[in-house]
Design an enzyme around this catalytic site. Sequence first.
Site, PDB file in Angstrom:
ATOM      1  CG  HIS A  96       4.055   6.826  -6.854  1.00 42.54           C
ATOM      2  ND1 HIS A  96       5.110   7.682  -7.041  1.00 42.54           N
ATOM      3  CD2 HIS A  96       3.652   7.022  -5.578  1.00 42.54           C
ATOM      4  CE1 HIS A  96       5.335   8.363  -5.939  1.00 42.54           C
ATOM      5  NE2 HIS A  96       4.465   7.980  -5.025  1.00 42.54           N
ATOM      6  CE  LYS A  98       5.679   4.700  -2.508  1.00 38.45           C
ATOM      7  NZ  LYS A  98       4.740   5.695  -2.913  1.00 38.45           N
ATOM      8  CG  ASP A 103       6.792 -17.920  -0.554  1.00 36.48           C
ATOM      9  OD1 ASP A 103       7.618 -17.935  -1.491  1.00 36.48           O
ATOM     10  OD2 ASP A 103       7.110 -18.107   0.638  1.00 36.48           O
TER      11      ASP A 103
END
Length: 143
Positions: A96, A98, A103
């Site tokens: 769930h 995000k 880099d």
Amino acid sequence: RRVRYPFIRYNGRGIESYFCPEDDCERHVAEALSRANHSIRFVLYSFTSDRIGDILVARHQAGLSVSGIVGTRNAFDEFDRLRGAGIDVVFNASIHDKVFIIDDKTVITGSYNPSKNGDQRNDENLLIIEDQDVVKRFVEEFS
């Protein structure tokens, strides 16, 4: 209301904070992803943003290592497009998160899902963090 001063530096660490829909979170994510030089990793619960998908495909085609995990079936259009472009992306219904890792120097996280609702309708938050200690923890979790 937009964030008036979204960037702060704390103990040498850079942190940007934004809130959607007022601050156009998609634009800030797109700008950060476009600056990637070596790699982009992502773990995204919901992912339907064509703009961000376009950037991931373009960065992959430019030779960057791009890989990720999506966690909901509404992301299948972007999932199929990324896989079709040769990007290493897998489906895992238990995530769930995000998160974007750029880099191994920058983490983008918060409640913002790269979707039209996440950017234009929902009350969301977004943090762009440049801190090696924080990034290291996200890299370990991604691995």
